[in-house]
Design a protein around this motif. Structure first.
Motif, mmCIF file in Angstrom:
data_model
loop_
_atom_site.group_PDB
_atom_site.id
_atom_site.type_symbol
_atom_site.label_atom_id
_atom_site.label_comp_id
_atom_site.label_asym_id
_atom_site.label_seq_id
_atom_site.Cartn_x
_atom_site.Cartn_y
_atom_site.Cartn_z
ATOM 1 N N ASN A 296 39.270 47.300 24.857
ATOM 2 C CA ASN A 296 38.218 46.412 25.372
ATOM 3 C C ASN A 296 38.734 45.023 25.735
ATOM 4 O OD1 ASN A 296 36.117 48.364 25.061
ATOM 5 N ND2 ASN A 296 36.026 47.910 22.876
ATOM 6 N N SER A 297 39.782 44.586 25.072
ATOM 7 C CA SER A 297 40.326 43.253 25.371
ATOM 8 C C SER A 297 41.637 43.316 26.143
ATOM 9 C CB SER A 297 40.550 42.472 24.070
ATOM 10 O OG SER A 297 41.568 43.086 23.288
ATOM 11 N N LEU A 298 42.006 44.517 26.593
ATOM 12 C CA LEU A 298 43.329 44.688 27.200
ATOM 13 C C LEU A 298 43.498 43.880 28.480
ATOM 14 C CD1 LEU A 298 46.071 45.996 27.200
ATOM 15 C CD2 LEU A 298 45.074 48.016 28.297
ATOM 16 N N LYS A 299 42.511 43.918 29.369
ATOM 17 C CA LYS A 299 42.632 43.168 30.623
ATOM 18 C C LYS A 299 42.863 41.689 30.347
ATOM 19 C CE LYS A 299 40.089 41.631 34.703
ATOM 20 N NZ LYS A 299 38.787 41.655 35.421
ATOM 21 N N GLN A 300 42.097 41.133 29.425
ATOM 22 C CA GLN A 300 42.233 39.719 29.099
ATOM 23 C C GLN A 300 43.632 39.416 28.563
ATOM 24 O OE1 GLN A 300 39.440 38.357 26.135
ATOM 25 N NE2 GLN A 300 40.624 36.517 25.679
ATOM 26 N N ARG A 301 44.151 40.284 27.714
ATOM 27 C CA ARG A 301 45.466 40.043 27.114
ATOM 28 C C ARG A 301 46.601 40.216 28.131
ATOM 29 N NH1 ARG A 301 46.493 43.743 23.568
ATOM 30 N NH2 ARG A 301 44.584 44.985 23.720
ATOM 31 N N VAL A 302 46.420 41.135 29.087
ATOM 32 C CA VAL A 302 47.420 41.276 30.154
ATOM 33 C C VAL A 302 47.458 40.008 31.003
ATOM 34 C CG1 VAL A 302 47.988 42.489 32.298
ATOM 35 C CG2 VAL A 302 47.324 43.795 30.267
ATOM 36 N N ASP B 170 42.261 37.894 41.380
ATOM 37 C CA ASP B 170 43.012 36.878 42.129
ATOM 38 C C ASP B 170 43.800 37.502 43.286
ATOM 39 O OD1 ASP B 170 43.849 34.284 42.680
ATOM 40 O OD2 ASP B 170 45.638 34.466 41.454
ATOM 41 N N MET B 171 43.139 38.371 44.069
ATOM 42 C CA MET B 171 43.818 39.061 45.159
ATOM 43 C C MET B 171 44.238 38.126 46.292
ATOM 44 S SD MET B 171 44.264 42.284 44.625
ATOM 45 C CE MET B 171 44.419 42.933 46.284
ATOM 46 N N LYS B 172 43.598 36.968 46.388
ATOM 47 C CA LYS B 172 43.899 36.054 47.508
ATOM 48 C C LYS B 172 45.324 35.520 47.448
ATOM 49 C CE LYS B 172 41.871 32.003 45.177
ATOM 50 N NZ LYS B 172 41.478 32.736 43.940
ATOM 51 N N ASN B 173 45.951 35.616 46.293
ATOM 52 C CA ASN B 173 47.311 35.115 46.153
ATOM 53 C C ASN B 173 48.362 36.223 46.233
ATOM 54 O OD1 ASN B 173 46.618 32.363 45.776
ATOM 55 N ND2 ASN B 173 45.994 32.828 43.670
ATOM 56 N N LYS B 174 47.945 37.426 46.641
ATOM 57 C CA LYS B 174 48.871 38.542 46.710
ATOM 58 C C LYS B 174 49.320 38.793 48.148
ATOM 59 C CE LYS B 174 49.084 39.453 42.391
ATOM 60 N NZ LYS B 174 50.355 39.276 41.663
ATOM 61 N N ASP B 175 50.487 39.432 48.301
ATOM 62 C CA ASP B 175 51.011 39.722 49.636
ATOM 63 C C ASP B 175 51.159 41.216 49.884
ATOM 64 O OD1 ASP B 175 53.121 40.329 48.011
ATOM 65 O OD2 ASP B 175 54.540 38.916 48.906
ATOM 66 N N ASP B 176 50.570 42.044 49.021
ATOM 67 C CA ASP B 176 50.637 43.496 49.198
ATOM 68 C C ASP B 176 49.445 44.122 48.489
ATOM 69 O OD1 ASP B 176 51.513 45.982 49.959
ATOM 70 O OD2 ASP B 176 53.527 45.762 49.141
ATOM 71 N N GLY C 215 47.511 34.464 34.040
ATOM 72 C CA GLY C 215 46.395 34.606 34.962
ATOM 73 C C GLY C 215 46.713 35.294 36.270
ATOM 74 N N LYS C 216 47.956 35.649 36.496
ATOM 75 C CA LYS C 216 48.340 36.296 37.752
ATOM 76 C C LYS C 216 48.050 37.794 37.682
ATOM 77 C CE LYS C 216 52.075 33.028 38.775
ATOM 78 N NZ LYS C 216 53.546 32.877 39.011
#
Length: 386
Positions: free
Chosen positions: A239-245, A276-282, A251-252
């Motif tokens: 349940n907290s995995l996304k936050q910990r990743v 945060d997809m706006k900072n990705k290039d693929d 935050g990237k």
């Protein structure tokens, strides 16, 4: 060759380890284009256990019918069968068309059974392999295609260590990375990071210049950091995995996920890539090569297509990828991950040890024929396995 028979661990059917018999069988003869290899060491893989107990299933309608990879209707996993895919040994006899200069060479074997080896080095459309569709290395001798045998005679590591670099894990890992176009600077989440494929992925990410984040237990953190993990994220508490990743990556968003777990975890892995997809290039990329958590995952298709997530299923790699891996091994860029050795006659204990998840170890377990034990296995044995 004077001897006509050899010792082998023969699988007689699907089931528990009592389906494996230690017995004398005929030494195979190499046919045209083949070589007879005297086995020095064979690494244990999870696919050996899964194929033995029949966890892959036939199809969705016959979930209780056990087999191996028979989803295409062409089952090659028949009995009796000698398993063992990641083999190191010496050529002692050659078949028609193979130069006798190959005799005496020590090498590492590509475990793939290619549909048409002359058709396309960059295409492998079958999940079949040595130890599954034909007999493998849990024996004193094995016959393999000459083109699958890679000469490693001058390598300065032990044969058991060389077996721990076997293609079953490393080639699967490289195919996962290549399918997802992992490149320098990419943030890569590696699930099942302490397993054979996971530790291979961490090493290869560093070779490619990518940054691997390892999902594992806290007990293995120090070991995973040592082999190249940027950070280790505890797999507990989904349940907290996304936050910990995201805390681990400052935050990237993750660029690519190497998924060996499946089940409910896969959905969380997807969420780790679409922040945060706006900072990705693929595009977000997911390579799947296992389902140790669960074979069923519920995903909203709208998440897949709206965020243009690429999903790549991976079982085996290509011949060109094997050549790349052999080059890295010869150059010393890939380090052996050998945990322990077991005698071939003690494969029962090896299977139990391998399947016991409470054994918090990193690296590969390798099986050595009893006749070669003093030379290749004894040095790396666990005290209670002798």
């Amino acid at each position: 060759m004077k001897n006509k028979t050899m010792k082998a661990m023969v699988l007689t059917g699907h089931g528990d380890i009592n389906k494996i018999e230690y017995k004398d069988v005929a030494i195979p003869k190499p046919k045209k284009g083949e070589v007879l290899v005297e086995v020095h060491a064979t690494a244990k893989n999870n696919t050996d256990r899964k194929a033995r107990i029949g966890v892959y299933g036939v199809n969705d309608k016959n979930k209780d019918e056990i087999t191996s990879f028979d989803m295409s209707g062409n089952n090659t996993f028949t009995f009796p069968r000698i398993q063992g895919a990641d083999i190191v040994g010496t050529i002692v006899e050659v078949g028609l068309g193979v130069s006798t200069s190959r005799i005496g060479k020590k090498g590492l074997i590509d475990f793939n059974i290619y549909l048409d080896p002359e058709k396309n080095d960059n295409l492998n459309l079958t999940p079949d392999y040595i130890g599954h569709g034909c007999n493998g290395g849990f024996a004193e001798y094995v016959v393999v295609p000459d083109e699958n045998f890679y000469n490693m005679s001058n390598l300065d590591i032990s044969d058991a260590q060389l077996a721990s670099l076997g293609m079953c894990s490393y080639q699967t890992g490289l195919r996962m990375l290549n399918a997802s176009r992992v490149k320098e600077g990419d943030l890569v989440l590696v699930s099942g990071a302490s397993g054979g494929v996971g530790t291979a992925l961490i090493q290869m990410c560093r070779i490619l210049g990518a940054i691997p984040y390892a999902l594992s237990s806290k007990e293995k953190e120090a070991q995973l950091l040592k082999i190249g993990a940027e950070k280790v994220i505890d797999r507990a508490d989904i349940n907290s995995l996304k936050q910990r990743v995201l805390e681990a990556t400052n935050g990237k968003a993750i660029d690519a996920v190497m998924d060996m777990v499946g089940g409910d975890y896969t959905n969380v892995f997807l969420d780790c890539m679409i922040t945060d997809m706006k900072n990705k290039d693929d595009y977000p990329r997911l390579s799947i090569a296992g389902a140790s958590g669960d074979n069923i995952t519920q995903i909203m298709w709208s998440k897949i297509y709206l965020y243009q997530i690429e999903i790549h299923g991976v079982s085996h790699g290509t011949r060109n990828e094997v050549k790349q891996l052999m080059k890295w091994i010869r150059e010393g860029k890939l380090k052996p991950m050998l945990h322990a050795t077991f005698k071939l006659s003690n494969l029962y204990k090896c299977e139990e040890y391998f399947a016991n998840r409470s054994n918090n170890y990193l690296g590969k377990v390798v099986v050595v024929p009893d006749s070669k034990w003093d030379e290749y296995g004894k040095k790396f044995a666990l005290k209670d396995s002798l």
